[in-house]
Write a protein that holds these residues in place. Structure first.
Motif, PDB file in Angstrom:
ATOM      1  N   THR A  30      -8.033  50.390  41.911  1.00  0.00           N
ATOM      2  CA  THR A  30      -7.333  51.149  40.864  1.00  0.00           C
ATOM      3  C   THR A  30      -8.289  51.558  39.739  1.00  0.00           C
ATOM      4  OG1 THR A  30      -5.675  49.435  41.264  1.00  0.00           O
ATOM      5  CG2 THR A  30      -5.109  51.080  39.644  1.00  0.00           C
ATOM      6  N   HIS A  70     -10.459  44.758  30.635  1.00  0.00           N
ATOM      7  CA  HIS A  70      -9.875  43.554  30.018  1.00  0.00           C
ATOM      8  C   HIS A  70     -10.296  42.258  30.716  1.00  0.00           C
ATOM      9  CE1 HIS A  70      -7.148  45.190  33.078  1.00  0.00           C
ATOM     10  NE2 HIS A  70      -6.994  43.936  33.416  1.00  0.00           N
ATOM     11  N   ARG A 289      -6.768  50.957  26.297  1.00  0.00           N
ATOM     12  CA  ARG A 289      -5.370  50.515  26.191  1.00  0.00           C
ATOM     13  C   ARG A 289      -5.064  50.130  24.755  1.00  0.00           C
ATOM     14  NH1 ARG A 289      -3.888  46.002  30.658  1.00  0.00           N
ATOM     15  NH2 ARG A 289      -4.711  46.995  32.522  1.00  0.00           N
ATOM     16  N   TYR A 337       6.860  49.606  36.257  1.00  0.00           N
ATOM     17  CA  TYR A 337       6.750  48.520  35.280  1.00  0.00           C
ATOM     18  C   TYR A 337       7.345  48.884  33.922  1.00  0.00           C
ATOM     19  CZ  TYR A 337       3.651  46.148  38.521  1.00  0.00           C
ATOM     20  OH  TYR A 337       3.137  45.517  39.625  1.00  0.00           O
ATOM     21  N   THR A 359       1.537  52.784  40.386  1.00  0.00           N
ATOM     22  CA  THR A 359       0.611  52.220  39.409  1.00  0.00           C
ATOM     23  C   THR A 359      -0.779  52.857  39.536  1.00  0.00           C
ATOM     24  OG1 THR A 359       1.792  50.163  39.631  1.00  0.00           O
ATOM     25  CG2 THR A 359      -0.377  50.019  38.631  1.00  0.00           C
ATOM     26  N   GLU A 378       1.367  53.713  30.896  1.00  0.00           N
ATOM     27  CA  GLU A 378       1.705  52.492  31.611  1.00  0.00           C
ATOM     28  C   GLU A 378       2.224  51.524  30.549  1.00  0.00           C
ATOM     29  OE1 GLU A 378      -1.030  52.030  35.445  1.00  0.00           O
ATOM     30  OE2 GLU A 378      -2.106  51.527  33.628  1.00  0.00           O
ATOM     31  N   ASN A 380       1.435  48.689  29.976  1.00  0.00           N
ATOM     32  CA  ASN A 380       0.351  47.898  29.384  1.00  0.00           C
ATOM     33  C   ASN A 380      -0.407  48.631  28.279  1.00  0.00           C
ATOM     34  OD1 ASN A 380      -1.450  49.672  30.669  1.00  0.00           O
ATOM     35  ND2 ASN A 380      -1.565  48.375  32.489  1.00  0.00           N
ATOM     36  N   ARG A 506       4.614  44.368  44.644  1.00  0.00           N
ATOM     37  CA  ARG A 506       3.567  45.262  45.188  1.00  0.00           C
ATOM     38  C   ARG A 506       2.235  44.524  45.196  1.00  0.00           C
ATOM     39  NH1 ARG A 506       0.651  46.655  40.683  1.00  0.00           N
ATOM     40  NH2 ARG A 506      -0.744  48.071  41.769  1.00  0.00           N
ATOM     41  N   SER A 508      -1.493  43.971  44.191  1.00  0.00           N
ATOM     42  CA  SER A 508      -2.329  44.446  43.077  1.00  0.00           C
ATOM     43  C   SER A 508      -3.484  45.282  43.625  1.00  0.00           C
ATOM     44  CB  SER A 508      -2.890  43.237  42.327  1.00  0.00           C
ATOM     45  OG  SER A 508      -4.052  43.600  41.630  1.00  0.00           O
ATOM     46  N   GLY A 509      -3.937  46.251  42.840  1.00  0.00           N
ATOM     47  CA  GLY A 509      -5.108  47.026  43.245  1.00  0.00           C
ATOM     48  C   GLY A 509      -6.383  46.479  42.626  1.00  0.00           C
ATOM     49  N   THR A 510      -6.275  45.497  41.753  1.00  0.00           N
ATOM     50  CA  THR A 510      -7.473  44.984  41.078  1.00  0.00           C
ATOM     51  C   THR A 510      -7.714  43.486  41.321  1.00  0.00           C
ATOM     52  OG1 THR A 510      -6.224  44.506  39.077  1.00  0.00           O
ATOM     53  CG2 THR A 510      -7.287  46.658  39.180  1.00  0.00           C
ATOM     54  N   ARG A 515       1.964  41.203  42.923  1.00  0.00           N
ATOM     55  CA  ARG A 515       2.656  41.134  41.631  1.00  0.00           C
ATOM     56  C   ARG A 515       4.163  41.218  41.840  1.00  0.00           C
ATOM     57  NH1 ARG A 515      -1.359  41.342  37.945  1.00  0.00           N
ATOM     58  NH2 ARG A 515      -3.041  42.831  38.327  1.00  0.00           N
TER      59      ARG A 515
HETATM   60  P1  NG1 Z   1      -2.977  46.280  39.446  1.00  0.00           P
HETATM   61  O1  NG1 Z   1      -3.862  45.080  39.522  1.00  0.00           O
HETATM   62  O2  NG1 Z   1      -3.099  47.236  40.593  1.00  0.00           O
HETATM   63  O3  NG1 Z   1      -1.548  45.860  39.140  1.00  0.00           O
HETATM   64  C1  NG1 Z   1      -3.623  46.699  36.862  1.00  0.00           C
HETATM   65  C2  NG1 Z   1      -2.487  47.209  36.022  1.00  0.00           C
HETATM   66  C3  NG1 Z   1      -2.441  48.716  36.126  1.00  0.00           C
HETATM   67  C4  NG1 Z   1      -3.782  49.356  35.763  1.00  0.00           C
HETATM   68  C5  NG1 Z   1      -4.924  48.654  36.496  1.00  0.00           C
HETATM   69  C6  NG1 Z   1      -6.284  49.117  36.037  1.00  0.00           C
HETATM   70  C7  NG1 Z   1      -0.288  46.218  35.646  1.00  0.00           C
HETATM   71  C8  NG1 Z   1       0.961  45.649  36.245  1.00  0.00           C
HETATM   72  N1  NG1 Z   1      -1.203  46.663  36.498  1.00  0.00           N
HETATM   73  O4  NG1 Z   1      -3.433  47.148  38.180  1.00  0.00           O
HETATM   74  O5  NG1 Z   1      -1.409  49.206  35.312  1.00  0.00           O
HETATM   75  O6  NG1 Z   1      -3.977  49.366  34.371  1.00  0.00           O
HETATM   76  O7  NG1 Z   1      -4.842  47.233  36.375  1.00  0.00           O
HETATM   77  O8  NG1 Z   1      -6.782  48.418  34.947  1.00  0.00           O
HETATM   78  O9  NG1 Z   1      -0.409  46.232  34.415  1.00  0.00           O
END
Ligand code: NG1
Ligand code: ZN
Length: 552
Positions: A30, A70, A289, A337, A359, A378, A380, A506, A508-510, A515
């Motif tokens: 992501t 972060h 952010r 979210y 996301t 988002e 966040n 879902r 997570s992409g990071t 999550r």
């Molecule tokens: P992932 O880990 O794919 O949920 C998180 C944030 C995204 C986005 C990315 C990139 C949440 C739930 N997910 O992604 O919104 O900011 O990190 O930093 O906050």
């Protein structure tokens, strides 16, 4: 032939200076590549190489940003920035992953494949690559690796040193619009934002219940370093009281502070004085952010997150747009979210259309571009507003033509200035803060009046560790779980037990986790629902470690 010589140099550099040190594959997720800084030198070198190919292919300047946003200080990361300051196009994310993971001995072939596939002929172009980094102690050496990659591929690195992620996106956009978007310098960036901010604010710095003082948590990162310049340039128009601005390498980056901490723990950061009803905000480690918050008279914490910022901005833009009399459409983009109360407020009260997408900022950004004026955030706190170029032209032309009433003219001028406060390329904490402050000032609102628009549903975000997060697949902007089969049915059954409830899962992409998000009428019901859904994920999607505990 020239190509082969070039690629031989690239390989020699790779082998001698930046050998691949990690066996396991890394994925462009992501937010680019993100992992322990000690594992990243070869990835950085290779991204320098790829950036030059991307720039040659697009015949434009592209950017490389070194940051882990972060994440804690030992991590770092890298993301590529496309010519209009957007995130790297998805088809090239796959190429980035491929280039990052090939063995040293296969690097030359993999690069050649891309050159052929994309028909990149201008291999001698000294393509300009804009490079920036955050304040992490690992960033200078990783930046050197990126620069070495750019040079080995025959590109021209332009090193901007320590900058915020959104500043880097802005520089790329300025360079590719022949400076129409602004001057590609830090000074040009501040000048553009602050001039517009001061014009809209006028001579009266306070208004109604609005006071021109904000407490700012810089997360001990680049957001703190940069606001020092901003403070001076703002003069008395806005007083930014800065906290969490420890020097580089103190180990305190994002530690118990910053936008991600405040949002995910829903609590007040360390280092900021606890003053009742004072308007506070936090940025994250690369300042893309922003969230606001305050403590009430009883010391209770109140969060004003990305959803609140989005609704504040959308309502304000709708109001000015109406005053201009110019017919442009306005829309808001969220992800699953977003708090359900915010979505209801936007559709029912503001009557602004809302779209929900997956996301990741790239999805939000692209969807927002479908509107004349598209606001996206988002929850966040990552978001901005994008204006269709034709919409901007119409506003400018209307302002110059002499057929607007004085009120319409005033509103059009204001809107044109507001556009200049905004960094349209990507979410930008500094620019978003100036925009929020502009709106609160214009409304004469304190932080409690801003919060009064709607009441958030209690919500809970949980993580479940599983062996392979990819067993979870989703549809409908991540709101429906497709696999493992039967899991969505189970979630539906759990949600049905509670009032005003909603839940989804879902991968997570990071991070290597799944999550879980839940909302319901009360805190107890929300926590119970989240835990029950988490437990189902654990049971049906290969959970590892201790199972999530469900409150009785
Ligand atoms: P992932 O880990 O794919 O949920 C998180 C944030 C995204 C986005 C990315 C990139 C949440 C739930 N997910 O992604 O919104 O900011 O990190 O930093 O906050
Ligand atoms: Zn960030």
């Amino acid at each position: 032939m020239a190509n082969n010589n070039r690629l031989r140099t690239v390989y020699a550099f790779a082998r001698e200076m930046y050998p691949k040190t990690v066996k396991t594959d890394i994925q462009y997720g992501t937010a680019g590549f993100r992992t322990r800084a000690t594992d990243l030198a070869y990835v950085m070198y290779r991204m320098g190489l790829l950036a030059v190919l991307r720039a040659r292919y697009k015949k434009a300047v592209v950017g490389v940003m070194i940051t882990a946003s972060h994440n804690p200080e030992p991590d770092n990361g890298v993301k590529l920035v496309d010519p209009h300051g957007e995130m790297l196009e998805q088809s090239w994310e796959k190429l980035a992953t491929r280039i990052a993971n090939v063995a040293d001995s296969k690097l030359q072939d993999a690069l050649n494949d891309i050159i052929k596939e994309y028909n990149i002929e201008n291999m001698n172009d000294r393509a300009e690559i804009v490079v920036g980094k955050d304040t992490r102690p690992s960033s200078p050496s990783l930046s050197k690796a990126v620069t070495d990659g750019i040079l080995a591929m025959g590109g021209k690195p332009i090193d901007y040193g320590i900058v915020t992620t959104p500043q880097l996106h802005y520089f790329v956009m300025c360079k590719n619009t022949n400076r129409a978007y602004g001057q590609p310098t830090e000074e040009g960036y501040y000048r553009k934002l602050i001039n517009a901010f001061k014009k809209v604010r006028g001579d009266s710095f306070t208004n109604g219940n609005y006071t021109n003082r904000v407490m700012y948590d810089g997360a001990n990162g680049v957001g703190a370093k940069k606001v020092k310049y901003l403070k001076e340039a703002l003069g008395g128009s806005l007083i930014v009281d800065m906290y969490n601005d420890e020097i580089i390498g103190s180990g305190k980056l994002n530690y118990l502070c910053g936008a991600d901490f405040v949002k995910s723990h829903q609590s007040f950061p360390t280092g900021v004085p606890k003053e009742a009803n004072a308007r506070c905000c936090s940025v994250d480690g690369d300042a893309d952010r922003l969230v606001y918050y305050y403590l009430d008279d009883n010391g209770k914490f109140h969060l004003l997150d990305g959803d609140r910022i989005a609704t504040l901005i959308a309502a304000y833009l709708k109001e000015i747009l109406l005053k201009t009399g110019i017919d442009l459409n306005l829309g808001l983009v969220q992800t699953a979210y977003a708090n359900g109360a915010s979505t209801e407020y936007i559709t029912k009260e503001l009557k602004v259309p809302v779209a929900c997408v997956s996301t990741g900022v790239k999805h939000l950004h692209h969807k927002a571009q479908e509107f004349d004026i598209g606001v996206y955030f988002e929850a966040n706190g990552h978001g901005t507003v994008v204006f269709r170029p034709e919409a901007k032209t119409r506003l400018r032309e209307a302002f110059q033509a002499n057929n607007l009433s004085p009120d319409q003219k005033e509103a059009t001028e204001r809107l044109l200035n507001v556009i200049d406060i905004i960094n349209e390329t990507v979410g930008d904490a500094i620019s978003d803060m100036l925009l929020v402050e502009t709106i609160l000032h214009s409304k004469g609102w304190d932080v409690r009046e801003w919060e009064a628009a709607y009441t958030d549903y209690p919500n809970r975000l949980m993580k479940v560790v599983v062996t392979d997060r990819n067993v979870i697949t989703t549809a409908d902007a991540e709101r429906t779980c497709v696999t493992p089969e039967g899991l969505q049915n189970e979630i539906d059954g759990l949600v049905a037990k509670y009032r005003s409830a909603r839940a989804f899962v879902r991968p997570s992409g990071t991070e290597n986790i799944v999550r879980v998000y839940a909302e319901a009428a009360t805190r107890e019901e929300t926590d119970k629902l989240a835990a029950e859904v988490a437990r189902k994920v654990y049971d049906m999607a290969g959970g590892c470690g201790a199972p999530p505990e469900v409150p009785q």
